[in-house]
Scaffold this active site. Structure first.
Site, PDB file in Angstrom:
ATOM      1  CG  PHE A 191      22.091  -8.088-102.476  1.00 22.25           C
ATOM      2  CD1 PHE A 191      21.324  -8.304-103.620  1.00 22.25           C
ATOM      3  CD2 PHE A 191      23.466  -8.186-102.569  1.00 22.25           C
ATOM      4  CE1 PHE A 191      21.928  -8.613-104.827  1.00 22.25           C
ATOM      5  CE2 PHE A 191      24.078  -8.502-103.773  1.00 22.25           C
ATOM      6  CZ  PHE A 191      23.304  -8.709-104.910  1.00 22.25           C
ATOM      7  CG  ASP A 219      23.248  -2.229 -99.021  1.00 22.94           C
ATOM      8  OD1 ASP A 219      23.188  -1.349 -99.908  1.00 22.94           O
ATOM      9  OD2 ASP A 219      23.560  -3.413 -99.253  1.00 22.94           O
ATOM     10  CE1 TYR A 232      25.554  -2.547-109.196  1.00 21.18           C
ATOM     11  CE2 TYR A 232      27.821  -2.041-108.577  1.00 21.18           C
ATOM     12  CZ  TYR A 232      26.677  -2.785-108.410  1.00 21.18           C
ATOM     13  OH  TYR A 232      26.641  -3.778-107.452  1.00 21.18           O
ATOM     14  CE  LYS A 233      22.169  -2.134-106.951  1.00 21.42           C
ATOM     15  NZ  LYS A 233      21.926  -3.328-107.742  1.00 21.42           N
ATOM     16  NE  ARG A 246      15.517  -6.315-109.320  1.00 22.08           N
ATOM     17  CZ  ARG A 246      16.747  -6.183-108.812  1.00 22.08           C
ATOM     18  NH1 ARG A 246      16.907  -6.188-107.501  1.00 22.08           N
ATOM     19  NH2 ARG A 246      17.804  -6.070-109.567  1.00 22.08           N
TER      20      ARG A 246
HETATM   21  C1  LIG Z   1      21.352  -4.225-101.761  1.00 22.74           C
HETATM   22  C2  LIG Z   1      22.651  -4.552-102.427  1.00 22.74           C
HETATM   23  N1  LIG Z   1      23.781  -4.555-101.697  1.00 22.74           N
HETATM   24  C3  LIG Z   1      24.967  -4.856-102.253  1.00 22.74           C
HETATM   25  C4  LIG Z   1      25.079  -5.189-103.593  1.00 22.74           C
HETATM   26  C5  LIG Z   1      26.414  -5.564-104.179  1.00 22.74           C
HETATM   27  O1  LIG Z   1      27.168  -4.431-104.410  1.00 22.74           O
HETATM   28  P1  LIG Z   1      28.693  -4.445-104.911  1.00 22.74           P
HETATM   29  O2  LIG Z   1      28.761  -5.260-106.162  1.00 22.74           O
HETATM   30  O3  LIG Z   1      28.950  -2.980-105.143  1.00 22.74           O
HETATM   31  O4  LIG Z   1      29.534  -4.989-103.835  1.00 22.74           O
HETATM   32  C6  LIG Z   1      23.928  -5.166-104.398  1.00 22.74           C
HETATM   33  C7  LIG Z   1      24.019  -5.491-105.823  1.00 22.74           C
HETATM   34  O5  LIG Z   1      23.094  -5.460-106.575  1.00 22.74           O
HETATM   35  C8  LIG Z   1      22.691  -4.855-103.787  1.00 22.74           C
HETATM   36  O6  LIG Z   1      21.568  -4.863-104.500  1.00 22.74           O
END
Ligand SMILES: Cc1ncc(COP(=O)(O)O)c(C=O)c1O
Length: 432
Positions: free
Chosen positions: A135, A217, A242-243, A392
């Site tokens: 990501f 992560d 939030y997921k 997805r």
């Molecule tokens: C794998 C991954 N890392 C980081 C993030 C971003 O997270 P945040 O908005 O909490 O910084 C996301 C967002 O969907 C994600 O899927």
């Protein structure tokens, strides 16, 4: 006899889906959530509101009204300790001790402070090993931390390449652990696009054998895949709430730091990470808390933390192992249906087929993925599109059942067969 054998759920008609729902031990949890659409299959982007999350949020508002500033000490839990209290609740999902977890920041800010912290611990090997399917925010944050230390990101960010554009092989990660250059390996638990689940134990062991720190992560696994971070000896990890944790849009994130690193000064130090007992002595010198709490920067954002406390009750009632078991059954069932009913329309499964190599979502690939995802959303099936060709689909186990998965597949077949997607714009823009 139970028709399900975890990880091996065959397709079949709606009658079969209904039988699977009847055998589902978690089916009563769906009634505790409010989902805005009939088929809400996007819980790996944003989980829905639950009754217990809403109750905690309302309570927090009421506490603000009745306690005012006294809420920091007199509310239950006291707001002063809210991040730590959430950490205690999160710890069983992460396989960590309560002191090793805290709810704070966001995934991105937590990457900044933890990558920065571990970079500061390195002597010479300043390389950070990531992968090309990550990501993007992870790379943005790591590059920024390298730049701030006068290190060239192009030289110090090492990318493991994908062989197939969908997955990353563990052996390629290990082969890229150059003992002379790499000081930190930072990988996702689950790839956001294909849904591949990484082998955290092996990656950590191989990294430690080479004197490399291992961080992860966990955004796409926390709350749906059980973790054993302490047992695996992971150095640090970050996630969002939030997921699958259903903490609400912009919910406070979380982080884990292995206890052997307690006492290290965080790269982004702030007063909320100070030793709690003396925080209000207002010393100008920073004394880090002897816990992951040291990596907190700023005061607790109560209204993006309270819903998480309520939402976690549901995870504990259901149990993370039961959640994982149902998740594997749902994704297995979905994959079987795609093979049987959608492959004739050009759909292909982009997610590893072995249950122990995938997280909670399935990537369905199709050249018209964007337009199909838009047509699905307009017909009450919320999924998301990921570049270049992925629909997805996330059957989140706490509120999605087998019949809904079956309905989703029928709807997708209709949308493609009848050419319904053709009336949609081709250009993906905005939030997908
Ligand atoms: C794998 C991954 N890392 C980081 C993030 C971003 O997270 P945040 O908005 O909490 O910084 C996301 C967002 O969907 C994600 O899927």
């Amino acid at each position: 006899m139970d028709e399900r054998t975890s990880g091996d759920v065959e397709a079949g008609g709606v009658e079969r889906a209904r039988r699977l729902d009847e055998q589902d031990r978690l089916c009563e949890f769906a009634g505790r959530f409010d989902t805005p659409d009939d088929l809400y299959l996007d819980g790996n982007s944003l989980g829905p509101i639950s009754d217990s999350a809403e109750t905690r949020l309302e309570e927090a508002v009421e506490q603000w009204r009745s306690f005012g500033i006294k809420g920091w000490s007199d509310a239950e839990p006291p707001w002063f300790w809210y991040g730590e209290r959430l950490g205690e609740q999160l710890a069983p999902l992460l396989g960590a001790s309560p002191e090793e977890c805290v709810a704070t920041g966001t995934t991105t800010t937590n990457i900044h402070t933890l990558i920065g912290t571990f970079l500061d611990k390195l002597d010479e090997r300043t390389g950070i090993l990531v992968n090309e399917l990550d990501f993007p925010t992870d790379h943005y944050a790591i590059r920024a931390q390298l730049r701030q230390r006068g290190l060239d990101p192009d030289e110090n960010l090492h990318l493991v390449e994908s062989r197939d554009g969908r997955t990353i092989e563990t052996e390629d990660i290990v082969a890229a652990m150059d003992e002379h250059e790499v000081g930190i390996v930072f990988m996702p638990s689950v790839l956001y696009r294909s849904g591949q689940l990484f082998d955290i134990e092996t990656i950590t062991r191989e990294a430690h054998d080479r004197d490399i720190y291992a961080g992860f992560d966990l955004a796409h696994s926390v709350g749906v895949v059980p973790h054993q971070l302490s047992e695996d000896d992971v150095d640090f990890a970050v996630w969002c709430s939030y997921k699958y944790l259903n903490g609400g849009p912009g919910a406070v994130g979380g982080l884990y730091v292995n206890e052997r690193h307690f006492g290290t000064v965080p790269a982004l130090a702030g007063w909320w990470g100070h030793e709690k007992e003396t925080q209000f002595d207002m010393n100008l010198e920073f004394t880090p808390a002897e816990s992951a709490g040291a990596w907190q920067i700023t005061a607790v954002p109560l209204f993006s933390s309270a819903p998480l406390l309520g939402a976690l009750d549901l995870h504990h009632e259901a149990g993370i192992d039961a959640i994982r078991e149902k998740s594997v059954d749902l994704t297995s069932y979905l994959i079987s249906l795609v093979d049987e009913e959608l492959s004739t329309y050009g759909c292909e499964v982009g997610t590893p087929r072995e249950p122990d190599r995938r997280g909670g979502h399935v990537a369905i690939e199709h050249p018209e993925a964007y337009r199909i995802s838009q047509a699905l959303r307009d017909r009450g099936a919320v999924v998301d599109f990921r570049q270049p060709n992925v629909v997805r689909v996330c059957p989140a186990p706490l509120y999605v059942g087998f019949e809904e998965v079956w309905e989703f597949v029928q709807l997708t077949a209709d949308i493609i067969e009848d050419g319904i997607y053709e009336s949609y714009e081709e250009d993906p823009s905005g939030v997908t």
